[in-house]
Design an enzyme around this catalytic site. Sequence first.
Site, short mmCIF file in Angstrom:
data_model
loop_
_atom_site.label_atom_id
_atom_site.label_comp_id
_atom_site.label_asym_id
_atom_site.label_seq_id
_atom_site.Cartn_x
_atom_site.Cartn_y
_atom_site.Cartn_z
N CYS D 7 44.73 47.96 48.31
CA CYS D 7 45.80 48.86 47.89
C CYS D 7 46.61 48.29 46.74
O CYS D 7 46.65 47.08 46.51
CB CYS D 7 46.77 49.13 49.04
N GLY D 36 42.42 50.25 44.14
CA GLY D 36 42.09 51.27 45.13
C GLY D 36 41.75 52.59 44.49
O GLY D 36 42.54 53.12 43.72
N ASN D 114 50.65 47.47 50.98
CA ASN D 114 49.39 46.81 50.65
C ASN D 114 49.25 45.64 51.59
O ASN D 114 50.13 44.80 51.67
CB ASN D 114 49.43 46.31 49.20
N CYS D 250 46.32 35.04 48.94
CA CYS D 250 44.87 35.24 48.92
C CYS D 250 44.30 34.77 47.59
O CYS D 250 44.59 35.33 46.53
CB CYS D 250 44.58 36.73 49.10
N ASP D 359 28.80 34.75 37.85
CA ASP D 359 29.41 35.86 38.57
C ASP D 359 30.47 35.30 39.51
O ASP D 359 30.55 34.08 39.72
CB ASP D 359 28.35 36.65 39.35
N ASP D 360 31.31 36.21 40.05
CA ASP D 360 32.43 35.70 40.85
C ASP D 360 32.04 35.39 42.28
O ASP D 360 32.70 34.59 42.95
CB ASP D 360 33.59 36.69 40.82
N CYS D 396 37.52 38.32 56.49
CA CYS D 396 38.94 38.36 56.10
C CYS D 396 39.64 39.46 56.90
O CYS D 396 39.12 40.57 57.01
CB CYS D 396 39.05 38.65 54.60
N CYS D 447 45.44 31.00 50.81
CA CYS D 447 44.60 31.22 51.97
C CYS D 447 43.15 31.03 51.53
O CYS D 447 42.72 31.66 50.56
CB CYS D 447 44.79 32.63 52.52
N CYS D 450 38.33 32.54 54.11
CA CYS D 450 36.98 33.08 53.94
C CYS D 450 35.98 31.98 53.59
O CYS D 450 34.79 32.11 53.85
CB CYS D 450 36.96 34.22 52.92
#
Lengths: 473, 473, 473, 473
Positions: D7, D36, D114, D250, D359-360, D396, D447, D450
């Site tokens: 969001c 979003g 969000n 994050c 790539d990410d 996550c 954080c 993940c």
Amino acid sequence: MSIHEECGVFGIFNRNLEHDAVQETYLALYALQHRGQVSCGIAARNGDNVDCITELGTVPDVFNKDKLASLTASGKGNVAIGHVRYSAQGEEDEINSQPMVMSYAKGSISIVNNGSLVSTAKLRSNLEAGGSVFQTNSNAEMIVHLIVRHRLQTENIEKAISRAMSELEGAYSFIIMSPKKLIAVRDPKGFRPLCYGKLGNSYVIASESCAIQSIGGEVIRDIEPGEILVITEDAVYSNKDNCGQKTSMCIFEHVYLARPDSVIDGASVHRARLNAGKFLAIEHPVEADVVVGVPDSGIDAAIGYANESGIPFGIGLIKNRYIGRTFIQTTQRQRERSVQIKLNPLGNEIEGKRIVLVDDSIVRGTTCAKLIKKLRDAGAKEIHMRISSPPFINPCYFGTDISSKDKLIACKLDIDEICRFIGADSLGYLSRESMMKVAENSKVEFCSACFTGEYPVDVTGENFVDKYSKKIN
Amino acid sequence: MSIHEECGVFGIFNRNLEHDAVQETYLALYALQHRGQVSCGIAARNGDNVDCITELGTVPDVFNKDKLASLTASGKGNVAIGHVRYSAQGEEDEINSQPMVMSYAKGSISIVNNGSLVSTAKLRSNLEAGGSVFQTNSNAEMIVHLIVRHRLQTENIEKAISRAMSELEGAYSFIIMSPKKLIAVRDPKGFRPLCYGKLGNSYVIASESCAIQSIGGEVIRDIEPGEILVITEDAVYSNKDNCGQKTSMCIFEHVYLARPDSVIDGASVHRARLNAGKFLAIEHPVEADVVVGVPDSGIDAAIGYANESGIPFGIGLIKNRYIGRTFIQTTQRQRERSVQIKLNPLGNEIEGKRIVLVDDSIVRGTTCAKLIKKLRDAGAKEIHMRISSPPFINPCYFGTDISSKDKLIACKLDIDEICRFIGADSLGYLSRESMMKVAENSKVEFCSACFTGEYPVDVTGENFVDKYSKKIN
Amino acid sequence: MSIHEECGVFGIFNRNLEHDAVQETYLALYALQHRGQVSCGIAARNGDNVDCITELGTVPDVFNKDKLASLTASGKGNVAIGHVRYSAQGEEDEINSQPMVMSYAKGSISIVNNGSLVSTAKLRSNLEAGGSVFQTNSNAEMIVHLIVRHRLQTENIEKAISRAMSELEGAYSFIIMSPKKLIAVRDPKGFRPLCYGKLGNSYVIASESCAIQSIGGEVIRDIEPGEILVITEDAVYSNKDNCGQKTSMCIFEHVYLARPDSVIDGASVHRARLNAGKFLAIEHPVEADVVVGVPDSGIDAAIGYANESGIPFGIGLIKNRYIGRTFIQTTQRQRERSVQIKLNPLGNEIEGKRIVLVDDSIVRGTTCAKLIKKLRDAGAKEIHMRISSPPFINPCYFGTDISSKDKLIACKLDIDEICRFIGADSLGYLSRESMMKVAENSKVEFCSACFTGEYPVDVTGENFVDKYSKKIN
Amino acid sequence: MSIHEECGVFGIFNRNLEHDAVQETYLALYALQHRGQVSCGIAARNGDNVDCITELGTVPDVFNKDKLASLTASGKGNVAIGHVRYSAQGEEDEINSQPMVMSYAKGSISIVNNGSLVSTAKLRSNLEAGGSVFQTNSNAEMIVHLIVRHRLQTENIEKAISRAMSELEGAYSFIIMSPKKLIAVRDPKGFRPLCYGKLGNSYVIASESCAIQSIGGEVIRDIEPGEILVITEDAVYSNKDNCGQKTSMCIFEHVYLARPDSVIDGASVHRARLNAGKFLAIEHPVEADVVVGVPDSGIDAAIGYANESGIPFGIGLIKNRYIGRTFIQTTQRQRERSVQIKLNPLGNEIEGKRIVLVDDSIVRGTTCAKLIKKLRDAGAKEIHMRISSPPFINPCYFGTDISSKDKLIACKLDIDEICRFIGADSLGYLSRESMMKVAENSKVEFCSACFTGEYPVDVTGENFVDKYSKKIN
């Protein structure tokens, strides 16, 4: 505000029904969408039946599952053709959308076309004198009428097309779907690109090679200027009666219009843009900290400039990918800052830096001026504008919408004045000589009328219609 | 399932721009909507400019404020024409929507048409041999091509139309909008209605008089069978070269198709239906408690029957006004009871009563059978079915969609058998003789081919296309 | 401009999944569409899952195949409820559309409601003081909050509803879908109708009996004023704690709001209208040639008048069935003649005649005046207006939108003045005494506050919100 | 298939009505659209009136001129809030769209949020025990209910929010619009970004700084983790009762989610991506001819890798900008080659080259494998895959939709196996240590659950809902 290509075309002869011809056309049109977002359409032939859908909007706007299904209701499609349109001679109305599907004494005939004819008034009036009735003001309809007239007096359609071509002047790259054939035709000057390839055992034709590659096909070669390429269920052959003239492909395909992953007449578009940047660096060197391209069309030339100059390439502007035709600006204040809504400076790449800002062209100069102001607000120390094409000073009659002279800043101001108008610290345009060299390995020569005023065909009878005032974006 | 009219047409010559021609046309199309709900359209001329919008859907579906505004963007409209379409020769596709706007040697020519030609294959092939290119399979396009051919060899358009009429066979009532004229044309047999009137100082043309009255105009008279009526900014005159033939207006306009508040060729439609009911009561009397009409088309005849017989008229069935083309029936059970969803018996008017049930026609008989079953479930003691037209036993080629013989119950069963099939206690059809007398004061004679098989023009070459299987409703 | 009912509700407990609950609800809503065209919705429960779709528009506007399918994606629906809405307390916005689906400590709770509460400010403020958060301004949400509060302190939901009813004042007929039950609730005065029936082995609840019959169900009986009817998979039972009060059903359900094929509390709506016409003929006789009803709501009373008076009933006005909410009138001239576009006089039934014109009510009088003018233009010799209800002189707080006093012509003018204002030769309203007698066999008494000002509940705190200015039609 | 942010939020307190609050919100939502695309909405307050529009679709899908106008019908907006949504806890239905506008004892309260709460079951059950009724399953509604409960026992809303925060666990960045205040709240861990700035004399709040800059505003600072920032017509102040906890922003905001021109908690997102590329070059060097980024998210890291390694950066893949949510792939063959339709290799930049492909992230590995195959087909000699984040191995719960373990390739295969699966010549992921260092100058900690499984809050009660199977794209 920028220059727009007018159309993209695609066709497939789906031999032995090995593919779903409509689905392939749908996918290919996505890859040609940059060539026109005003309307699109697909016509498919199953046996004697031709179904066609055309509507205003982009490919995803127009085609949903139901519409694709309705086109394939009678089969997988022996042949299909598709079209994306900007809005060339006609307005933004639905009536001029393509494909056009017609019928005449020999059966059905469908067409998609990219380009812009000149001397159409005379042609139309000749046809009308013979009883022709027109339902649109598109070139495509006139081309079909002319072919039909000749067809009634020739043994086959390619011969009729060949004769018709001797009466057509200007730019055209069209695809004809007749009851038994799929035919690709490119005007003798080769103004607009057109190529063909294979998809399995089937044949495909497209405005740009990227469309063939996107659907997993293999490019065979460009249609030659003047060539009529005929594809049937069991043969592929050419009529080259109209080949061999001096060519004049639109150099703006390389500068801006085509997709960078296309190869046109042997020359890579991406490579041409890198070269434009390289030549620009050579012609207009400057001391700076970073080379920034205006997304998307200035990025390649910026990389070319960076590589040649040794100044690092950087991302300095972020383009908002969601702003489109329906963007609403109700207040004057919104309009004033519209540039920033579309392109936001990336602060810490800009602040305190001497910037080489590369774009493909300057039309009116107002957008450029706003952008430079925003970069200065973001802390840019110096801004050196570099343009990867020469100044336009003449209208185009061959299918791009380069503005009439009153709107073109380069018709009214000299380069120093433009530099002051846009607020840059320096300004350099690519020279005409370099422009003509960017397309490495090109098998054709180029039209540079927009820079030079030397038109490859007689345009003395043409009136330039300024379409800028109608643009939404 | 019922019989449908194919089209309605309207035109206005807006003298001195006293009205908003598009708005008047929009309103008039509402009054003609019963003649076609598949598509509609309006074309308006301002000076030399013709704007046109056609789309699938009803008048309120297609026209919103923006679209009406776009049609009036260039002015109030010197002339406008409009059309509602069922789906005659063409399918339910957009391409066959009207008005059709075309251009030829003498300028623009736009058309709206109601009717159905016969012997079109020969006509089309003649035109194609001369180089004609068609974009639809509508009669309207063919008519224009034919007129254009003649126009190139005559001094004015009405003369060209007159000559064209000698090559057209079948039913047509069309309106042509040319650069200076608005022209109404009705075929020599007068199959379909067409009339004209005044709105202030302006002139209007419409399929039915109710459209002229609805917008506050005054009806002048019907266009005569074979007449070409020409309206210009300062004159109104007729060409009657093709008048004087034996006429054969479609009697089904009176039975079912036209609106009851219309007067056609001097005869009131409402009065014709009352008369049908009256004759039915004389021909098929019965002892009963109440006369019930099947809404909407059976109501008038039921009143006529009640008045003649002295049996009280009653409301016995309530029609759901909201069920339309988009009604969705996903399950078999739904389909079975669809009749009741559309028409619900009014219990206490039915229970214990002997009912005379009046409808305009029986096509397949299945709907009628379901309705009678529902009335019995609601407690009806006896049900005497009365039909205000004779049995159809022949297809129609002139613009209604009366089914092919296999679908028509009266081709397969005799009256007693039909009575048993639908489950009525008795069944009476109006006699052919009475049918021909219902239209009081009519200035024309009637086509009764659907009852008699005596076609007023040669139809031996026609193939009847059964359109029933495609109907949604 | 006329009086509108505010809502219609429907529910089905689909025992053993014998039906498609969503499809049945969809069909039933068609039969209730006359009770509300602003929005509609369906909620369906499959096991613990409740799916819901609500949108602005009529049933065919909102529900297409995809949407119906999405509601049945998780099964055939153990239970479903549906709603059509005019726009009672809330505006024409989507947020107030029903069904409302909520969840609380005991699981999900969904509601559809017809009616209008009074004294809501106090109720809402009590609930808010306890922490309630509202997302709409609809009665339905408040009712659920109140039930939830009681539910936390009672053993079952019907007991909670029973207690909640002692705090609710005004008109309500609602259906609740809880995890195991389908519950129908009618306020103790019985302002709005509500009945139930069987469909196979399943049970259905509806605002009007016509909805149950339309889908092929069998009506069992009306929900009693004050009754809570609970339907579960294996039981049907009632809580009648709140029954037995003096009733006051809205008489306007019989005059105008309900469908004529409905039977409410034992009285046939159609019969009530015939009676209204009969009494009118007795109270206000006149010599005339024909009795004409204003379609659709004046037709039944006109037949009643004709039968009693012996003057023939005739169709004198044709209603255009296609004019709806989206009708566009851009010019003043259009607005002036809008009446004729909607209702066209049937010339030869009117000309030279003395007419008794019957309608159900006069609100502002302007429409009536235009209609009478049109009939005179069509040649009517005399026009005697007869109204099948008494003059309204008081606003309604119970779910109809009878205008505030300033708009009601009968609050400002006496009957002679109204007669002159509308241009009639004579004018007669049904007496209050006769009004109260029209509903033969009714088991309930009637609210006549709009005629008498005697409100059955305390309305001193209510503010009348005039919604007329917002009406499109 | 890739990771999605859930969001974006925006709010403006339009002091002295100097702006059009709705227009500013509309523009700002464009700049947040990447956060979003499932639904969006705007709520605006004028005096006591709050108008709100929310719908499924992107900003240009949902808002047209009429809708923007309807929101500003009652004024220029004292305050407005807006939202773009992916589809966090709720499904892709309309009911969960935001803003949510509610009312309670103290007046209206509207929210946009969000993030994703954990331990919601307990919180909801506590609220329900107190009589709360919910209409959605969104966190936003629960947050409002909780605030309302506290508000009834505290002197002002910020105090109520502060107390509510002690009961909320997980990620949330929300904006509240109350009758007099605009309030920005960020959870104590600071999981999601939130910042504020000035626009003239007015204040604006946004998920990302790029939204403030795009509309021409000036960023002031980030909302601190745990901070409640209150803006009124004449004051701006903070409640920091909940500040000072250990933060855990994050890190994926920097890797992928945020726009590169945003600065979050002091760190430039673009710079963080360049750094990721730089560290990747240090950790996983390789000999190659060109560094190619996967557009769009891999481009920045590719430049970082190129700059550090000295290998030239090149454009090797062209992204089709027109493929979106409505892209239709009806045949298996289409699905197989979907990668190429979206990303076409730029032949002459690839052919014969040793490529570093950046790539990410890698989720399932299938897309990556197809892409590498296409590059090999285009002539790449070697392909060295470099990923600018560590392997994900844990779900996550804080508002991104990183897949459950079964779908994550890194949970099933080790790095060598992944390398073989995707068909690369080598594969290098960024180390966790480097990941934590990419965000230069960040004022918060991150954080990394993940990657590490070390969740900053207790998630033992959470069930991971795998949303991948529902994704269209």
